[in-house]
Write an enzyme that holds these catalytic residues in place. Structure first.
Site, PDB file in Angstrom:
ATOM      1  N   THR A  92       9.221  -2.996 -13.008  1.00 14.67           N
ATOM      2  CA  THR A  92      10.626  -2.974 -12.614  1.00 14.67           C
ATOM      3  C   THR A  92      11.398  -4.133 -13.240  1.00 14.67           C
ATOM      4  O   THR A  92      10.814  -5.171 -13.550  1.00 14.67           O
ATOM      5  CB  THR A  92      10.694  -3.071 -11.070  1.00 14.67           C
ATOM      6  OG1 THR A  92      12.020  -3.390 -10.679  1.00 14.67           O
ATOM      7  CG2 THR A  92       9.795  -4.180 -10.526  1.00 14.67           C
ATOM      8  N   ASP A  93      12.718  -3.946 -13.349  1.00 10.60           N
ATOM      9  CA  ASP A  93      13.554  -5.065 -13.816  1.00 10.60           C
ATOM     10  C   ASP A  93      13.694  -6.142 -12.747  1.00 10.60           C
ATOM     11  O   ASP A  93      14.192  -7.234 -13.023  1.00 10.60           O
ATOM     12  CB  ASP A  93      14.936  -4.563 -14.264  1.00 10.60           C
ATOM     13  CG  ASP A  93      15.731  -3.869 -13.165  1.00 10.60           C
ATOM     14  OD1 ASP A  93      15.194  -3.648 -12.066  1.00 10.60           O
ATOM     15  OD2 ASP A  93      16.915  -3.546 -13.418  1.00 10.60           O
ATOM     16  N   GLU A  94      13.281  -5.832 -11.499  1.00  7.68           N
ATOM     17  CA  GLU A  94      13.455  -6.804 -10.408  1.00  7.68           C
ATOM     18  C   GLU A  94      12.586  -8.055 -10.607  1.00  7.68           C
ATOM     19  O   GLU A  94      12.822  -9.075  -9.969  1.00  7.68           O
ATOM     20  CB  GLU A  94      13.184  -6.139  -9.052  1.00  7.68           C
ATOM     21  CG  GLU A  94      14.119  -4.960  -8.840  1.00  7.68           C
ATOM     22  CD  GLU A  94      14.092  -4.339  -7.450  1.00  7.68           C
ATOM     23  OE1 GLU A  94      13.754  -5.036  -6.494  1.00  7.68           O
ATOM     24  OE2 GLU A  94      14.415  -3.144  -7.345  1.00  7.68           O
ATOM     25  N   TYR A 114       8.365  -7.565  -2.730  1.00 13.07           N
ATOM     26  CA  TYR A 114       8.109  -6.455  -3.666  1.00 13.07           C
ATOM     27  C   TYR A 114       8.141  -6.944  -5.109  1.00 13.07           C
ATOM     28  O   TYR A 114       7.183  -6.746  -5.866  1.00 13.07           O
ATOM     29  CB  TYR A 114       9.152  -5.335  -3.461  1.00 13.07           C
ATOM     30  CG  TYR A 114       9.205  -4.357  -4.625  1.00 13.07           C
ATOM     31  CD1 TYR A 114       8.144  -3.505  -4.898  1.00 13.07           C
ATOM     32  CD2 TYR A 114      10.332  -4.300  -5.465  1.00 13.07           C
ATOM     33  CE1 TYR A 114       8.190  -2.614  -5.982  1.00 13.07           C
ATOM     34  CE2 TYR A 114      10.386  -3.416  -6.541  1.00 13.07           C
ATOM     35  CZ  TYR A 114       9.309  -2.580  -6.794  1.00 13.07           C
ATOM     36  OH  TYR A 114       9.351  -1.712  -7.861  1.00 13.07           O
ATOM     37  N   LYS A 121       5.150  -7.193  -7.990  1.00  7.74           N
ATOM     38  CA  LYS A 121       5.195  -6.499  -9.287  1.00  7.74           C
ATOM     39  C   LYS A 121       5.089  -7.511 -10.437  1.00  7.74           C
ATOM     40  O   LYS A 121       4.440  -7.251 -11.452  1.00  7.74           O
ATOM     41  CB  LYS A 121       6.485  -5.681  -9.414  1.00  7.74           C
ATOM     42  CG  LYS A 121       6.572  -4.467  -8.526  1.00  7.74           C
ATOM     43  CD  LYS A 121       5.512  -3.407  -8.770  1.00  7.74           C
ATOM     44  CE  LYS A 121       5.671  -2.695 -10.086  1.00  7.74           C
ATOM     45  NZ  LYS A 121       4.697  -1.562 -10.209  1.00  7.74           N
TER      46      LYS A 121
HETATM   47  P1  NAD Z   1       7.031   5.753  -4.713  1.00  8.62           P
HETATM   48  O1  NAD Z   1       6.990   4.837  -3.550  1.00  8.62           O
HETATM   49  O2  NAD Z   1       7.935   6.949  -4.666  1.00  8.62           O
HETATM   50  O3  NAD Z   1       5.558   6.300  -5.034  1.00  8.62           O
HETATM   51  C1  NAD Z   1       4.428   5.498  -5.004  1.00  8.62           C
HETATM   52  C2  NAD Z   1       3.196   6.392  -4.999  1.00  8.62           C
HETATM   53  O4  NAD Z   1       2.034   5.549  -5.047  1.00  8.62           O
HETATM   54  C3  NAD Z   1       3.065   7.266  -3.746  1.00  8.62           C
HETATM   55  O5  NAD Z   1       2.720   8.583  -4.108  1.00  8.62           O
HETATM   56  C4  NAD Z   1       1.922   6.599  -2.962  1.00  8.62           C
HETATM   57  O6  NAD Z   1       1.192   7.509  -2.159  1.00  8.62           O
HETATM   58  C5  NAD Z   1       1.081   5.997  -4.080  1.00  8.62           C
HETATM   59  N1  NAD Z   1       0.280   4.851  -3.622  1.00  8.62           N
HETATM   60  C6  NAD Z   1       0.728   3.775  -2.904  1.00  8.62           C
HETATM   61  N2  NAD Z   1      -0.302   2.926  -2.660  1.00  8.62           N
HETATM   62  C7  NAD Z   1      -1.406   3.468  -3.251  1.00  8.62           C
HETATM   63  C8  NAD Z   1      -2.763   3.057  -3.365  1.00  8.62           C
HETATM   64  N3  NAD Z   1      -3.201   1.923  -2.802  1.00  8.62           N
HETATM   65  N4  NAD Z   1      -3.617   3.836  -4.048  1.00  8.62           N
HETATM   66  C9  NAD Z   1      -3.185   5.002  -4.627  1.00  8.62           C
HETATM   67  N5  NAD Z   1      -1.924   5.445  -4.525  1.00  8.62           N
HETATM   68  C10 NAD Z   1      -1.031   4.686  -3.860  1.00  8.62           C
HETATM   69  O7  NAD Z   1       7.378   4.830  -5.969  1.00  8.62           O
HETATM   70  P2  NAD Z   1       8.281   5.154  -7.248  1.00  8.62           P
HETATM   71  O8  NAD Z   1       9.696   4.881  -6.929  1.00  8.62           O
HETATM   72  O9  NAD Z   1       7.882   6.466  -7.817  1.00  8.62           O
HETATM   73  O10 NAD Z   1       7.798   3.990  -8.227  1.00  8.62           O
HETATM   74  C11 NAD Z   1       6.677   4.175  -9.090  1.00  8.62           C
HETATM   75  C12 NAD Z   1       6.441   2.933  -9.893  1.00  8.62           C
HETATM   76  O11 NAD Z   1       7.585   2.623 -10.684  1.00  8.62           O
HETATM   77  C13 NAD Z   1       6.168   1.688  -9.047  1.00  8.62           C
HETATM   78  O12 NAD Z   1       5.155   0.947  -9.677  1.00  8.62           O
HETATM   79  C14 NAD Z   1       7.491   0.951  -9.053  1.00  8.62           C
HETATM   80  O13 NAD Z   1       7.272  -0.450  -8.923  1.00  8.62           O
HETATM   81  C15 NAD Z   1       8.020   1.299 -10.426  1.00  8.62           C
HETATM   82  N6  NAD Z   1       9.491   1.307 -10.551  1.00  8.62           N
HETATM   83  C16 NAD Z   1      10.264   1.976  -9.657  1.00  8.62           C
HETATM   84  C17 NAD Z   1      11.642   2.005  -9.827  1.00  8.62           C
HETATM   85  C18 NAD Z   1      12.522   2.785  -8.874  1.00  8.62           C
HETATM   86  O14 NAD Z   1      13.760   2.737  -8.996  1.00  8.62           O
HETATM   87  N7  NAD Z   1      11.988   3.557  -7.948  1.00  8.62           N
HETATM   88  C19 NAD Z   1      12.230   1.345 -10.895  1.00  8.62           C
HETATM   89  C20 NAD Z   1      11.398   0.681 -11.806  1.00  8.62           C
HETATM   90  C21 NAD Z   1      10.031   0.676 -11.623  1.00  8.62           C
HETATM   91  P1  TYD Z   2      17.295   0.523  -2.939  1.00  9.05           P
HETATM   92  O1  TYD Z   2      17.517   1.987  -3.177  1.00  9.05           O
HETATM   93  O2  TYD Z   2      16.510   0.105  -1.747  1.00  9.05           O
HETATM   94  O3  TYD Z   2      16.693  -0.084  -4.281  1.00  9.05           O
HETATM   95  P2  TYD Z   2      16.442  -1.640  -4.713  1.00  9.05           P
HETATM   96  O4  TYD Z   2      16.463  -2.491  -3.507  1.00  9.05           O
HETATM   97  O5  TYD Z   2      15.089  -1.563  -5.346  1.00  9.05           O
HETATM   98  O6  TYD Z   2      17.542  -1.972  -5.696  1.00  9.05           O
HETATM   99  O7  TYD Z   2      18.709  -0.167  -2.820  1.00  9.05           O
HETATM  100  C1  TYD Z   2      19.675  -0.078  -3.852  1.00  9.05           C
HETATM  101  C2  TYD Z   2      20.830  -0.969  -3.474  1.00  9.05           C
HETATM  102  O8  TYD Z   2      21.487  -0.411  -2.319  1.00  9.05           O
HETATM  103  C3  TYD Z   2      20.410  -2.373  -3.072  1.00  9.05           C
HETATM  104  O9  TYD Z   2      21.385  -3.294  -3.561  1.00  9.05           O
HETATM  105  C4  TYD Z   2      20.424  -2.353  -1.551  1.00  9.05           C
HETATM  106  C5  TYD Z   2      21.498  -1.329  -1.221  1.00  9.05           C
HETATM  107  N1  TYD Z   2      21.308  -0.517   0.008  1.00  9.05           N
HETATM  108  C6  TYD Z   2      22.380  -0.357   0.901  1.00  9.05           C
HETATM  109  O10 TYD Z   2      23.489  -0.912   0.705  1.00  9.05           O
HETATM  110  N2  TYD Z   2      22.174   0.425   2.011  1.00  9.05           N
HETATM  111  C7  TYD Z   2      20.978   1.041   2.259  1.00  9.05           C
HETATM  112  O11 TYD Z   2      20.845   1.716   3.311  1.00  9.05           O
HETATM  113  C8  TYD Z   2      19.898   0.869   1.320  1.00  9.05           C
HETATM  114  C9  TYD Z   2      18.551   1.519   1.561  1.00  9.05           C
HETATM  115  C10 TYD Z   2      20.111   0.078   0.211  1.00  9.05           C
END
Ligand code: NAD
Ligand code: TYD
Length: 368
Positions: A153-155, A178, A182
């Site tokens: 992630t960019d975070e 989180y 990461k």
């Molecule tokens: P998500 O929470 O939707 O999915 C995570 C999946 O991992 C789930 O299916 C869960 O069951 C599985 N999982 C969790 N713990 C596990 C374990 N111990 N063993 C096996 N499986 C396990 O997450 P996502 O949003 O699809 O994100 C996927 C990846 O991309 C993550 O690594 C996240 O850090 C990264 N990422 C997410 C975003 C975003 O905006 N969602 C952005 C950049 C990077």
């Molecule tokens: P989120 O979807 O949780 O992603 P991330 O924290 O990884 O960026 O949140 C996106 C943005 O929205 C973040 O700045 C927090 C804000 N947010 C709200 O304002 N209200 C909400 O109920 C949630 C879940 C997030």
């Protein structure tokens, strides 16, 4: 991605399922999804590529051999329910499936939950990644063309002020449990490359959105609260900025980096779609006003609530390395992607309703 054997960890999550659907629909790869099915794992997200949520969810390591024996040019998806922290299961999965590559996405992914309970984030995101690296290292010694691709992630870069962008050279400065977990996992992946020579790629992507997004995250939460007529919670003043990328554009970037990326390199993924949270919520309300009109505007549901502790102000990606070196371009902009997303939730109640009723129904998380 010609004819490769790919492991996708976290393949029942939001991004992992998008990647798996593309790998099955648009390539001839064979895919082994490894997922523990935590609260965030939704096997129904792979129904359209042949996973049977009733029949397949209990496929543990003892069933892997017989499952793999049934793979052919028609049936190219296998599912293993396992924890990535289980070294024995991971070693066996590598030895039996004999992958050319792994896309490692399994993680605890929600910042607010990491504030309430960081333990699982440390375990899965750090220990789990180290466990997979060990399994991969043993396997790579027998299969030298193997590549470990880590999805991050960019975070990890922390927060930006009003201007500037994250590049691959931005120093790490994570703030939430989180993002710190990461960041640790990214460092571990680089360490296995630098120390043992394991071939790796790392991608750091901005906020994703799109179909099959678990409704704890801002965009699906707001859509479902609109449908329920519930308040739309905006943290603080809604001035925090995120750089939104449609999930399929991320999945395509992952395939491109896997195929064309250079060993040991990091690529930032983002499509220049910065929006304040308030702009995002207002945009969803306006689309809902059009697609599901009610007597009053959904804008009236917007409610400002206490801010998230340690809330990063702004994220924005400079994607010029990925675009310039590998030729990646996103297909959606925020306006087209958010409309598709709202429409998908309106059309796919079968997917979100059971989650909404049984797993998570919109309560505030992460107040600290
Ligand atoms: P998500 O929470 O939707 O999915 C995570 C999946 O991992 C789930 O299916 C869960 O069951 C599985 N999982 C969790 N713990 C596990 C374990 N111990 N063993 C096996 N499986 C396990 O997450 P996502 O949003 O699809 O994100 C996927 C990846 O991309 C993550 O690594 C996240 O850090 C990264 N990422 C997410 C975003 C975003 O905006 N969602 C952005 C950049 C990077
Ligand atoms: P989120 O979807 O949780 O992603 P991330 O924290 O990884 O960026 O949140 C996106 C943005 O929205 C973040 O700045 C927090 C804000 N947010 C709200 O304002 N209200 C909400 O109920 C949630 C879940 C997030």
């Amino acid at each position: 991605m010609k004819n490769k054997r790919c492991i996708v960890t976290g393949g029942c999550g939001f991004i992992g399922s998008a990647l798996t659907r593309l790998l099955i629909k648009e390539t001839d790869c064979q895919v082994l999804v490894i997922d523990k099915l935590t609260y965030a794992g939704v096997p129904e997200s792979l129904k359209e590529v042949g996973l049977d949520p009733e029949r397949d969810v209990d496929n543990d390591i003892s069933t892997l051999n017989s499952q793999l024996a049934t793979l052919n040019s028609e049936k190219r998806l296998a599912f293993l329910r396992a924890d990535i922290c289980d070294q024995e299961a991971m070693d066996k999965a590598f030895a039996e499936f004999r992958p050319d590559t792994i896309f490692h996405l399994a993680a605890e992914s929600h910042v607010d939950r990491s504030i309430d309970g960081p333990g699982e984030f440390i375990r899965t995101n750090i220990t789990g990644t180290a466990t997979l690296l060990q399994a991969a290292l043993k396997w790579w010694k027998q299969h030298p063309s193997f590549v470990f691709q880590h999805i991050s992630t960019d975070e990890v870069y922390g927060t930006l002020g009003e201007t500037g962008y994250f590049t691959e050279k931005t120093p790490y400065s994570p703030h939430s449990p989180y993002s710190a977990s990461k960041a640790s996992s990214d460092h571990l992946v680089r360490a296995w490359h630098d120390t043992y020579g394991l071939p790796i790629r790392i991608t750091n992507c901005s906020n994703n959105y799109g179909p099959y997004h678990f409704p704890e995250k801002l965009i699906p939460l707001v859509i479902l609260n609109c449908l329920d007529g519930k308040p739309l919670p905006v943290y603080g003043k809604g001035a925090n900025v995120r750089d939104w990328l449609f999930v399929e554009d991320h999945a395509r970037a992952l395939m491109l980096v896997n195929e064309k990326g250079a060993d040991g390199e990091t690529y930032n993924v983002g499509g220049h779609n910065e929006r304040t949270n308030l702009e995002v919520v207002e945009t969803i309300c306006r689309i809902m006003d059009e697609l599901r009109p009610k007597a009053t505007s959904y804008l009236d549901l917007i409610t400002f609530v206490t801010d998230r502790p340690g809330h990063d102000l702004r994220y924005a990606i400079d994607p010029s390395k990925l675009m310039g070196e590998l030729g990646w371009k996103p297909r959606e902009n925020f306006e087209s992607g958010i409309r598709r997303t709202v429409q998908w939730y309106l059309d796919n109640e079968w997917w979100w309703k059971p989650i909404h009723e049984q797993r998570y129904s919109g309560q505030r998380l992460g107040k600290g």
